[in-house]
Design a protein around this motif. Structure first.
Motif, PDB file in Angstrom:
ATOM      1  N   ILE A   1     -15.277 -27.876   9.298  1.00 19.04           N
ATOM      2  CA  ILE A   1     -14.455 -28.168  10.475  1.00 19.04           C
ATOM      3  C   ILE A   1     -14.840 -29.552  10.975  1.00 19.04           C
ATOM      4  O   ILE A   1     -16.013 -29.812  11.252  1.00 19.04           O
ATOM      5  CB  ILE A   1     -14.664 -27.126  11.590  1.00 19.04           C
ATOM      6  CG1 ILE A   1     -14.283 -25.721  11.102  1.00 19.04           C
ATOM      7  CG2 ILE A   1     -13.851 -27.489  12.829  1.00 19.04           C
ATOM      8  CD1 ILE A   1     -14.613 -24.617  12.096  1.00 19.04           C
ATOM      9  N   LEU A   2     -13.863 -30.437  11.080  1.00 20.31           N
ATOM     10  CA  LEU A   2     -14.105 -31.782  11.602  1.00 20.31           C
ATOM     11  C   LEU A   2     -13.856 -31.792  13.097  1.00 20.31           C
ATOM     12  O   LEU A   2     -12.899 -31.170  13.578  1.00 20.31           O
ATOM     13  CB  LEU A   2     -13.214 -32.802  10.903  1.00 20.31           C
ATOM     14  CG  LEU A   2     -13.757 -33.340   9.573  1.00 20.31           C
ATOM     15  CD1 LEU A   2     -13.725 -32.260   8.493  1.00 20.31           C
ATOM     16  CD2 LEU A   2     -12.978 -34.564   9.127  1.00 20.31           C
ATOM     17  N   ILE A   3     -14.711 -32.487  13.815  1.00 25.57           N
ATOM     18  CA  ILE A   3     -14.662 -32.519  15.273  1.00 25.57           C
ATOM     19  C   ILE A   3     -14.639 -33.976  15.727  1.00 25.57           C
ATOM     20  O   ILE A   3     -15.481 -34.775  15.324  1.00 25.57           O
ATOM     21  CB  ILE A   3     -15.899 -31.805  15.869  1.00 25.57           C
ATOM     22  CG1 ILE A   3     -15.957 -30.339  15.398  1.00 25.57           C
ATOM     23  CG2 ILE A   3     -15.903 -31.897  17.387  1.00 25.57           C
ATOM     24  CD1 ILE A   3     -17.299 -29.676  15.654  1.00 25.57           C
ATOM     25  N   GLY A   4     -13.662 -34.320  16.547  1.00 25.63           N
ATOM     26  CA  GLY A   4     -13.581 -35.699  17.009  1.00 25.63           C
ATOM     27  C   GLY A   4     -12.871 -35.787  18.354  1.00 25.63           C
ATOM     28  O   GLY A   4     -12.444 -34.780  18.908  1.00 25.63           O
ATOM     29  N   SER A   5     -12.698 -36.971  18.777  1.00 24.81           N
ATOM     30  CA  SER A   5     -13.219 -38.240  18.333  1.00 24.81           C
ATOM     31  C   SER A   5     -13.240 -39.149  19.537  1.00 24.81           C
ATOM     32  O   SER A   5     -12.679 -38.832  20.581  1.00 24.81           O
ATOM     33  CB  SER A   5     -12.332 -38.810  17.228  1.00 24.81           C
ATOM     34  OG  SER A   5     -12.666 -40.132  16.901  1.00 24.81           O
ATOM     35  N   THR A   6     -13.884 -40.299  19.405  1.00 29.42           N
ATOM     36  CA  THR A   6     -13.928 -41.263  20.501  1.00 29.42           C
ATOM     37  C   THR A   6     -13.006 -42.446  20.224  1.00 29.42           C
ATOM     38  O   THR A   6     -12.570 -42.670  19.093  1.00 29.42           O
ATOM     39  CB  THR A   6     -15.356 -41.797  20.706  1.00 29.42           C
ATOM     40  OG1 THR A   6     -15.768 -42.497  19.519  1.00 29.42           O
ATOM     41  CG2 THR A   6     -16.329 -40.662  20.987  1.00 29.42           C
ATOM     42  N   LEU A   7     -12.712 -43.196  21.249  1.00 32.83           N
ATOM     43  CA  LEU A   7     -11.998 -44.474  21.153  1.00 32.83           C
ATOM     44  C   LEU A   7     -12.860 -45.505  21.862  1.00 32.83           C
ATOM     45  O   LEU A   7     -12.968 -45.493  23.083  1.00 32.83           O
ATOM     46  CB  LEU A   7     -10.623 -44.400  21.817  1.00 32.83           C
ATOM     47  CG  LEU A   7      -9.494 -43.713  21.052  1.00 32.83           C
ATOM     48  CD1 LEU A   7      -8.277 -43.551  21.947  1.00 32.83           C
ATOM     49  CD2 LEU A   7      -9.121 -44.517  19.814  1.00 32.83           C
ATOM     50  N   GLU A   8     -13.486 -46.396  21.080  1.00 37.47           N
ATOM     51  CA  GLU A   8     -14.450 -47.333  21.661  1.00 37.47           C
ATOM     52  C   GLU A   8     -14.184 -48.759  21.188  1.00 37.47           C
ATOM     53  O   GLU A   8     -13.968 -48.998  20.004  1.00 37.47           O
ATOM     54  CB  GLU A   8     -15.872 -46.942  21.245  1.00 37.47           C
ATOM     55  CG  GLU A   8     -16.275 -45.521  21.582  1.00 37.47           C
ATOM     56  CD  GLU A   8     -17.604 -45.148  20.955  1.00 37.47           C
ATOM     57  OE1 GLU A   8     -18.601 -45.866  21.203  1.00 37.47           O
ATOM     58  OE2 GLU A   8     -17.642 -44.167  20.200  1.00 37.47           O
ATOM     59  N   GLU A   9     -14.232 -49.673  22.131  1.00 40.00           N
ATOM     60  CA  GLU A   9     -14.178 -51.098  21.804  1.00 40.00           C
ATOM     61  C   GLU A   9     -15.619 -51.566  21.615  1.00 40.00           C
ATOM     62  O   GLU A   9     -16.309 -51.914  22.565  1.00 40.00           O
ATOM     63  CB  GLU A   9     -13.488 -51.875  22.928  1.00 40.00           C
ATOM     64  CG  GLU A   9     -12.057 -51.424  23.225  1.00 40.00           C
ATOM     65  CD  GLU A   9     -11.059 -51.862  22.169  1.00 40.00           C
ATOM     66  OE1 GLU A   9     -11.407 -52.723  21.332  1.00 40.00           O
ATOM     67  OE2 GLU A   9      -9.924 -51.335  22.173  1.00 40.00           O
TER      68      GLU A   9
END
Length: 355
Positions: free
Chosen positions: A246-254
């Motif tokens: 099972i894949l778990i996500g996610s972030t959005l980062e600059e």
């Protein structure tokens, strides 16, 4: 010295799939990859083929829907040519929506009702307190997809140069004549920039792409049926694989080109997933990673010819690179070979950034 009809810069899923589409049209192709093919954004992706109107930019909706519909045949051909299984799943997605969004999207919600009670669809799901809708979406294993595309491209005779960062495109009399690398140069009258987050790093012909970091983790359950559907909630998503992962996500980062993971962030994602599906707490953590999505100023891809004759771009797919792969390969192969494209991509032209 050997020459090619087209050089593709970037060996991710976009570049590899385009190389196959061009080869089908009788084009001699060289793919030049800075590292190992398929080991950047393609390797890091979750593989949700999400063309939901609530999450897709309006300008991108047609291409997203078309590409999602292309996937079964696209996968069939890759699996047939490579002999690899890419785990295309069609159980669908359960989308958990904030209450305020439900009130704003009542018509959408009415058209995407759950086909059965949530407790029957996903018994392992916690007793969630927000509304849920059902989306007829698919998912795919991007790592298996890339492996299949790479094997299919090689089988077809596409040339691939790995570990070769392109430093710039070469010009002759104002036209593209090839690319230069840190060690050598390659000749071709047409070049396609599919370099993802690195598409804007060539010395000349700058593109306004940037890396957008996303951190994820994967867990493995002894049971392969803990989850059937993709689960997307405001704070986390879970994407099941047929082998029990099972894949778990996610972030959005600059964060520039920093691909390091942060233990606190991974822990937060893990705990959010356990809150949604308590059985995840008993699953073994396999790995955590970060990938770099290719972002653009307007969050739309860059597709089409540049102002330099022979120079084309197919990058900037941001969060939708896996989803948009089939339609991008199809349309860009038409554009590059001078055929009227089946779908209008002028809205995504690289020229939109040149005021």
């Amino acid at each position: 010295m050997k020459t090619w009809d087209v050089i593709i810069v970037g060996g991710g899923i976009i570049g590899l799939s385009l190389s196959i589409a061009l080869h089908k049209r009788g084009v001699r192709v060289l793919v030049v990859e800075r590292g190992e093919p398929g080991r950047e954004a393609s390797h890091a992706a979750a593989g949700m083929l999400a063309d939901c109107m609530l999450e897709t930019p309006t300008a991108l909706q047609l291409l997203a829907t078309v590409s999602a519909r292309m996937y079964p045949e696209f996968v069939h051909q890759l699996q047939d040519e490579s002999g690899l299984n890419v785990d295309l799943r069609d159980q669908g997605t359960i989308l958990l929506m904030p209450l305020e969004q439900v009130s704003e999207q009542s018509e959408f919600c009415a058209g995407h009702r759950l086909p059965a009670p949530l407790s029957e669809l996903e018994p392992a799901l916690a007793d969630v307190k927000i509304p849920a809708v059902y989306l007829k979406e698919r998912s795919v294993d991007p790592r298996a997809l890339v492996a299949a595309a790479l094997k299919a491209a090689k089988h077809r005779g596409v040339d691939i140069s790995s570990g070769t960062p392109v430093t710039d495109v070469l010009l002759s009399d104002g036209r593209i004549s090839g690319v230069s690398t840190d060690r050598t140069h390659y000749s071709a009258p047409r070049v396609v920039n599919c370099a993802g987050a690195w598409a804007g790093t060539f010395c000349g012909h700058r593109l306004p792409t940037r890396p957008v970091k996303g951190q994820m983790l994967a867990v493995a359950s002894a049971r392969h049926d803990v989850l059937r559907h993709v689960i997307r909630a405001p704070e986390v998503y879970l994407v099941p694989r047929s082998d029990g992962r099972i894949l778990i996500g996610s972030t959005l980062e600059e964060a520039g080109f920093d691909k390091r993971t942060d233990p606190h962030t991974i822990h937060r994602l893990h705990q959010a997933a356990i809150g949604m599906v308590p059985a995840v707490g008993q699953a073994r953590i396999l790995e955590a990673w970060a990938g770099l999505r290719p972002g653009t100023p307007d969050d739309l891809p860059i597709l089409g010819a540049t102002s330099t004759p022979g120079y084309f771009v197919a990058t900037g797919h941001f969060r939708d690179g896996i989803l948009l792969t089939p339609v991008t390969a199809h349309v860009m192969a038409q554009v590059i070979t001078g055929v009227q494209p089946d779908y209008d991509v002028s809205r995504f032209s690289p020229l939109r950034f040149h005021n």
